[in-house]
Structures are given as C-alpha cells and as structure tokens.
Design an enzyme around this catalytic site. Structure first.
Site, PDB file in Angstrom:
ATOM      1  N   HIS A 131      49.746 -16.792 -31.060  1.00  0.00           N
ATOM      2  CA  HIS A 131      51.201 -16.739 -30.971  1.00  0.00           C
ATOM      3  C   HIS A 131      51.636 -15.283 -31.022  1.00  0.00           C
ATOM      4  CE1 HIS A 131      52.614 -20.822 -30.695  1.00  0.00           C
ATOM      5  NE2 HIS A 131      51.799 -21.216 -31.665  1.00  0.00           N
ATOM      6  N   ASP A 132      52.927 -15.083 -30.870  1.00  0.00           N
ATOM      7  CA  ASP A 132      53.515 -13.748 -30.765  1.00  0.00           C
ATOM      8  C   ASP A 132      52.932 -12.765 -31.776  1.00  0.00           C
ATOM      9  OD1 ASP A 132      55.674 -11.734 -31.744  1.00  0.00           O
ATOM     10  OD2 ASP A 132      56.455 -12.348 -29.802  1.00  0.00           O
ATOM     11  N   ASP A 161      56.722 -12.139 -27.213  1.00  0.00           N
ATOM     12  CA  ASP A 161      57.122 -13.188 -26.277  1.00  0.00           C
ATOM     13  C   ASP A 161      58.170 -12.711 -25.277  1.00  0.00           C
ATOM     14  OD1 ASP A 161      55.393 -14.998 -27.326  1.00  0.00           O
ATOM     15  OD2 ASP A 161      56.899 -16.266 -28.270  1.00  0.00           O
TER      16      ASP A 161
END
Length: 369
Positions: A131-132, A161
């Site tokens: 994830h980010d 993102d």
C-alpha cells in the site's frame, strides 16, 4: 464534453487508490471514460460508497466478469473504440485473463495500455502486495518526515497513491497518446508508485548532492526543524502555517507579530532555533487562528491558516477561485488545472452507459451502475 481532452476515449478497469484518481483527472479535463466494475464487492475497509466517492465522478459504469469469455470479448470490443485503457492489477493478471497488451494491440494497435502498480511490472517486488506507505518507504519519501526521535508518520495517501501514482499514470497516458497520434501505434505505460515517488524526490537528491540536505530527520529548513517553516497552535486550538524562509518575509512577519529582531537570535543560527521556536509558539498562542490570519495574510509573510476539509469551501480565497465546490450537498475539489479557452467544468452526474456505448458504436451489454 468540456475540457481540452474532449474527444479522447478510455476504458477504466475498476480499482482502488491511484487508478481511479488518474481516471478522474483525465475525465475532469474532458476525456470520455467508461468504467468497468467487477461483479463482486470489494473489502469494505477500502471501499467508499459509490455515491460518495469523488474519484468516480462523471464516469458511467457497467459490470463485466472478466473470467467470462463473452465478457472478455466485450471488453476487447470496447478497446477497439478507445484511445487508452487503465488497469491496476498485479503484473500478469490481464495476460492470464486474455486481455493483456498483446491481445488488445491485435484489435487496436493504437491503444495506450496504462498499467498502475505499486512496485512496477518488473523487479523482485513486482508480485508483492503493498500500500501507499510501503511504496513511499522504498521510494525515499517517508524517511524524511516527522520528528527526529519518532517513527515517520504517513502523509495520508498524497505522496504515493495520488502524486507518485495517479498523476504519474495520467501524465504517462497523455504522453503516449500524443505519440500515438503521430506513429499510429500504442504502447504500454508502466506507472509504478515507487518510481513516481522517487521522481517527486528529485529536488532533494539535488540538495543532498550539493550538501544542502541533512539525512537526519527534522534537521532541515523545510522539514519542520526551522522555527520559521512549521505550524503553530493558536489560542483557539487551531493552527497557523509559517513559511517565511526569505529574510524580507521573515522581517515583515516579526514586525506584525510584535517581535523585536534585536531581542532574538539570527534567523539562520541553527543552534538558537529552539529560542526562536519558543518565541513564535508563545506569540501565536496569544491570538486565535482567524485573528492571526487577519493580521498576517494581507501582507507578504508567507503565512496561512491550517484549514480542515470542512472549512475549505468557505475560505475567501478558495471560494473566489471556486477551488472547492458542492454538488448534492457534498464538497469536492473542482477540476484542475485551469485553461483559458477549453474550460473544464465539474462533471455532471454520470450519464447512462448506454448513451456512451451508442456513441462508440458498441451494443449495450452487462449491468449498468
């Protein structure tokens, strides 16, 4: 469609985070995009209700099951009429489904195949989940954040993102579409958040090489260490952001704050920054955020109130520019950037997908959303 991208057509395979953000940026500027939803619900923790998800605005959607041969063929029919495709699956998924770059190029050689991932299409991490916060950790943007002694805090999903991911993909798609108009050939755009994050760090690579950047956290002019480049709490519990780097702005700031330069250490004496910080903190704590904004923002002090999301629409400057708009009672950012001739307006409610399909010359199929 309004905007400089009017006439550009795209197919978006539903995803989360950077891919729909890229599609929103392109759609906001006039690109006509059909969103393809999967026939299953995503995990609730990463799913915003469709009617509240600003990143989905203006784009009609249909449902296709890409594990179905008929629906895969239908996606290829859509690609035959499109300029670009956006997908955010792990590397190899589209190929296994039979709708990879070579499959699409066989029916539309000018289509730009936009691929959005965290780690990229190649490399040891390509198949790993993330994830980010993971991508910006490897991309160099996470370590410099935060206080010296604590762990670096995640800067929302802005750096990875959105900035290093969605904007990078939109930029890459447009560059490839421009090239395709001359060559008649599309290509794959491999947009990786870790790469985009590294690109965002370019100025800091330069400062490091020039000896102007310390690798220590909270030790540089613009990472919160300098007392004249950070936020302070005000009397009402709000915050005021100070960015008075240049000497002339700093002097004006001191004057309006009622601080005597003769009683303070030199602005750039790092050893005395704690003394300056205490003076600033004490002064700002004596008035409310709005009182300080009224005193300081009419002058070149490089100061601004720190606004919450629910306050932005009512700020005089943002209201004058229409930066934040409301639709159906919901605040959201207006399209940006702005253009002098091909103005891009806030997209209306998404039209019925059948209307878009008719313009593309494709028969309607699948469930509409």
């Amino acid at each position: 469609m309004a905007g400089p991208l009017a006439g550009l057509r795209g197919v978006e395979l539903a995803g989360i985070g950077p891919a729909p953000f890229a599609a929103m940026m392109l759609s906001d500027l006039g690109a006509e995009i059909l969103r393809i939803e999967a026939p299953f619900a995503r995990e609730p923790s990463v799913t915003i209700p469709r009617d509240k998800d600003v990143t989905l605005r203006g784009r009609p959607a249909i449902t296709l099951d890409l594990k179905s041969e008929a629906d895969r063929d239908y996606l290829l029919d859509l690609c035959e009429n499109a300029d670009f495709l956006i997908e955010g699956f792990r590397p190899g998924v589209m190929e296994r489904l039979g709708v990879g770059p070579e499959d699409v190029a066989a029916i539309n050689p000018r289509l730009v195949f936009g691929r959005m991932t965290g780690w990229g299409q190649t490399g040891p991490m390509a198949q790993r989940a993330g994830h980010d916060i993971d991508y910006i950790a490897l991309g160099g943007a996470l370590y410099p954040l935060g206080e010296a002694e604590g762990p670096p805090p995640p800067p929302l999903n802005l750096v990875g993102d959105n900035g290093g991911g969605g904007l990078l993909l939109a930029y890459g798609i447009l560059a490839a579409c421009v090239e395709a108009r001359g060559s008649g050939r599309g290509q794959v755009v491999d947009a990786a958040i870790v790469d985009g994050t590294a690109s965002l760090m370019a100025p800091f690579f330069g400062m490091l090489s020039a000896g102007m950047w310390s690798l220590d956290r909270h030790a540089n002019m613009i990472d919160g260490a300098a007392p004249w480049y950070r936020a302070y709490r005000t009397a009402d519990g709000g915050f005021i952001a100070v960015g008075a780097i240049e000497t002339k702005f700093y002097r004006t700031l001191l004057e309006l704050m009622g601080l005597d330069p003769a009683e303070l250490p030199d602005q750039f004496d790092r050893e005395q920054w704690p003394v300056l910080e205490d003076a600033f903190a004490t002064a700002f704590a004596g008035r409310t955020r709005q009182e300080w904004a009224d005193i300081l923002t009419p002058h070149d002090t490089c100061v601004a109130p720190v606004l919450r999301l629910d306050e932005m629409a009512d700020d005089p400057h943002l209201a004058a520019r229409g930066t934040v708009v409301r639709r159906n009672g919901m605040a959201q950012p207006a399209p940006s950037p702005r253009f002098s001739r091909t103005c891009a307006d806030l997209p209306g409610e998404a039209e019925a997908p059948e209307a878009l399909l008719a313009r593309w010359g494709v028969a309607a199929r699948g469930g509409g959303n």
